[in-house]
Design a protein around this motif. Structure first.
Motif, short mmCIF file in Angstrom:
data_model
loop_
_atom_site.label_atom_id
_atom_site.label_comp_id
_atom_site.label_asym_id
_atom_site.label_seq_id
_atom_site.Cartn_x
_atom_site.Cartn_y
_atom_site.Cartn_z
N LYS A 1 0.75 -1.29 0.22
CA LYS A 1 0.05 -0.03 -0.01
C LYS A 1 0.92 1.23 0.05
CE LYS A 1 -3.98 2.30 1.98
NZ LYS A 1 -5.09 2.14 2.99
N ASP B 1 4.62 -3.64 8.61
CA ASP B 1 3.44 -3.19 9.29
C ASP B 1 2.80 -2.35 8.10
OD1 ASP B 1 3.78 -4.12 11.94
OD2 ASP B 1 5.05 -2.34 12.45
N ASP B 2 3.06 -2.41 7.02
CA ASP B 2 2.25 -1.90 5.94
C ASP B 2 0.94 -2.35 5.76
OD1 ASP B 2 1.98 -0.18 3.60
OD2 ASP B 2 2.42 -1.79 2.21
N GLU B 3 -0.12 -1.40 5.52
CA GLU B 3 -1.50 -2.05 5.44
C GLU B 3 -1.77 -2.98 4.10
OE1 GLU B 3 -4.58 1.12 6.22
OE2 GLU B 3 -2.88 2.42 6.68
N ARG B 4 -2.82 -3.70 4.15
CA ARG B 4 -3.01 -4.51 2.96
C ARG B 4 -3.45 -3.62 1.78
NH1 ARG B 4 -1.01 -9.43 3.76
NH2 ARG B 4 -1.62 -10.13 5.89
N GLY B 5 -2.94 -3.90 0.62
CA GLY B 5 -2.94 -3.09 -0.43
C GLY B 5 -3.20 -3.92 -1.75
#
Length: 207
Positions: free
Chosen positions: A131, A161-165
């Motif tokens: 994301k 810790d990147d958000e789902r994208g």
């Protein structure tokens, strides 16, 4: 040993990377990962030299950079080529570390496409959900077990810790030589991946 991570360069591909040659109706196209060796010169993992003569697609990669090439041959001896597209491949090295570091390292999921050996390189194609934050991948082996009959190697993905994208296609090339030396076909290696499409899987190679 100090951990060395690197950012994954993400890009979306409009072509499949599982075939050596692809027919687009305009002749025979080839797709390979190669190493830049000088101005317009590339070395395939089998040692073959390619020379780009396409003046409308000049390249300026530094020597040693791993490159994803899409090209056609321009002569019968299959040395001179016309590059249609070329891009840098994310590079890393196999690292020998303490077993505890492997067990405690994030092992986030990837969507596995393929992995193969090319000379002393492990190449892998995969998707990750990206994301906004850069992810990293590492290739580690237990430093106490590099001389075993089967050498277990771990491909580890940290999403930071990147958000789902959006699923993004990634290519990486790891140099195994610093730990395993020159390939002679006598070492058996098992590379472990944590995948969304196959679960925990491994690929075996003779190195």
């Amino acid at each position: 040993m100090k951990k060395i991570s690197f950012l994954i360069f993400l890009f979306v591909c409009l072509f499949s990377c599982t075939e050596d040659d692809v027919d687009y109706g305009l002749g025979e196209y080839y797709e390979e990962i190669a190493t830049a060796a000088g101005e317009e010169i590339f070395i395939l993992d089998n040692g073959k030299t390619l020379i780009n003569i396409n003046t409308s697609y000049p390249t300026s990669f530094e020597a040693g950079q791993r490159i994803y090439l899409k090209y056609i041959y321009s002569d019968e001896d299959k040395e001179k080529i016309n590059i249609r597209s070329a891009g840098r491949v994310t590079q890393g090295i196999l690292e020998a570390v303490e077993e505890e570091k492997i067990l405690n390292h994030p092992d986030d999921l990837i969507e596995f496409e393929s992995a193969w050996l090319g000379n002393h390189y492990l190449n892998a194609l995969f998707y990750i959900e990206h994301k906004s934050s850069p992810h990293s991948v590492s290739l580690w082996v237990d430093e106490q077990k590099t001389g075993t009959d089967v050498i277990n190697i771990y491909f580890l993905h940290d999403r930071k810790d990147d958000e789902r994208g959006v699923p993004s296609f990634s290519t990486v090339s790891f140099d195994l030589y610093p730990v395993l030396g020159e390939p002679n076909g006598e070492k058996k290696i098992k590379v472990h991946f944590n995948t969304t499409n196959y679960g925990k899987r491994f690929s075996e190679f003779n190195y």
